[in-house]
Write a protein that holds these residues in place. Structure first.
Motif, short mmCIF file in Angstrom:
data_model
loop_
_atom_site.label_atom_id
_atom_site.label_comp_id
_atom_site.label_asym_id
_atom_site.label_seq_id
_atom_site.Cartn_x
_atom_site.Cartn_y
_atom_site.Cartn_z
N PRO A 9 91.90 -27.82 -27.56
CA PRO A 9 92.36 -27.01 -26.42
C PRO A 9 92.14 -25.51 -26.59
O PRO A 9 91.98 -24.80 -25.61
CB PRO A 9 93.85 -27.34 -26.31
N LEU A 12 89.19 -23.80 -24.86
CA LEU A 12 89.22 -23.56 -23.43
C LEU A 12 89.81 -22.19 -23.08
O LEU A 12 89.81 -21.79 -21.92
CB LEU A 12 90.06 -24.64 -22.73
N CYS A 15 96.11 -20.93 -22.57
CA CYS A 15 96.70 -21.93 -21.68
C CYS A 15 97.39 -21.23 -20.52
O CYS A 15 98.24 -20.37 -20.73
CB CYS A 15 97.70 -22.78 -22.45
N ALA A 22 94.91 -23.40 -13.63
CA ALA A 22 93.88 -23.74 -14.60
C ALA A 22 92.57 -24.02 -13.88
O ALA A 22 92.54 -24.54 -12.78
CB ALA A 22 94.31 -24.96 -15.41
N TRP A 26 90.00 -27.48 -17.44
CA TRP A 26 91.29 -27.93 -17.98
C TRP A 26 91.66 -29.27 -17.36
O TRP A 26 91.93 -29.37 -16.17
CB TRP A 26 92.40 -26.92 -17.68
N ASP A 30 94.48 -31.88 -21.53
CA ASP A 30 94.28 -30.62 -22.26
C ASP A 30 95.46 -29.67 -22.04
O ASP A 30 95.95 -29.04 -22.97
CB ASP A 30 93.00 -29.92 -21.82
N PHE A 31 95.91 -29.56 -20.81
CA PHE A 31 97.02 -28.67 -20.48
C PHE A 31 98.29 -29.11 -21.19
O PHE A 31 98.97 -28.31 -21.83
CB PHE A 31 97.23 -28.65 -18.95
#
Length: 92
Positions: A9, A12, A15, A22, A26, A30-31
């Motif tokens: 993650p 990316l 967060c 997102a 995402w 993943d979130f």
């Protein structure tokens, strides 16, 4: 138990606070994983939920196991280990 993701993650970026903010890169997994990894031990213990299911077995076993969800950190002592850029998390 183990989970896998195509990428870590952290690759990316930061967060987002809201999943609706997102970008398309995402995924919901993943979130959720990113928020879990960056939470405190107290927050992790209050969010990791197990929903039991007995796929095969006698009627007595499946009735004993049931399907009632449980938040593991509230029922069992849980320890979280090191989080690095390459390895995600190990719970015991």
């Amino acid at each position: 138990m183990s989970f896998g993701a195509p990428s870590h993650p952290s690759s990316l970026g930061a967060c987002p606070d809201d999943p609706l903010d997102a970008g398309p890169e995402w995924t919901p997994f993943d979130f959720t994983l990113s928020r879990f990894l960056h939470a405190t031990d107290y927050e992790r213990n209050g969010t990791f939920k197990l929903i039991p299911h007995c796929a095969k077995g006698s009627w007595i076993i499946s009735q004993t196991v049931g399907t009632t969800p449980v938040i593991l950190g509230r029922k069992l002592p849980t320890t979280t280990y090191v989080i690095t850029d390459r390895h995600v998390v190990a719970l015991s």
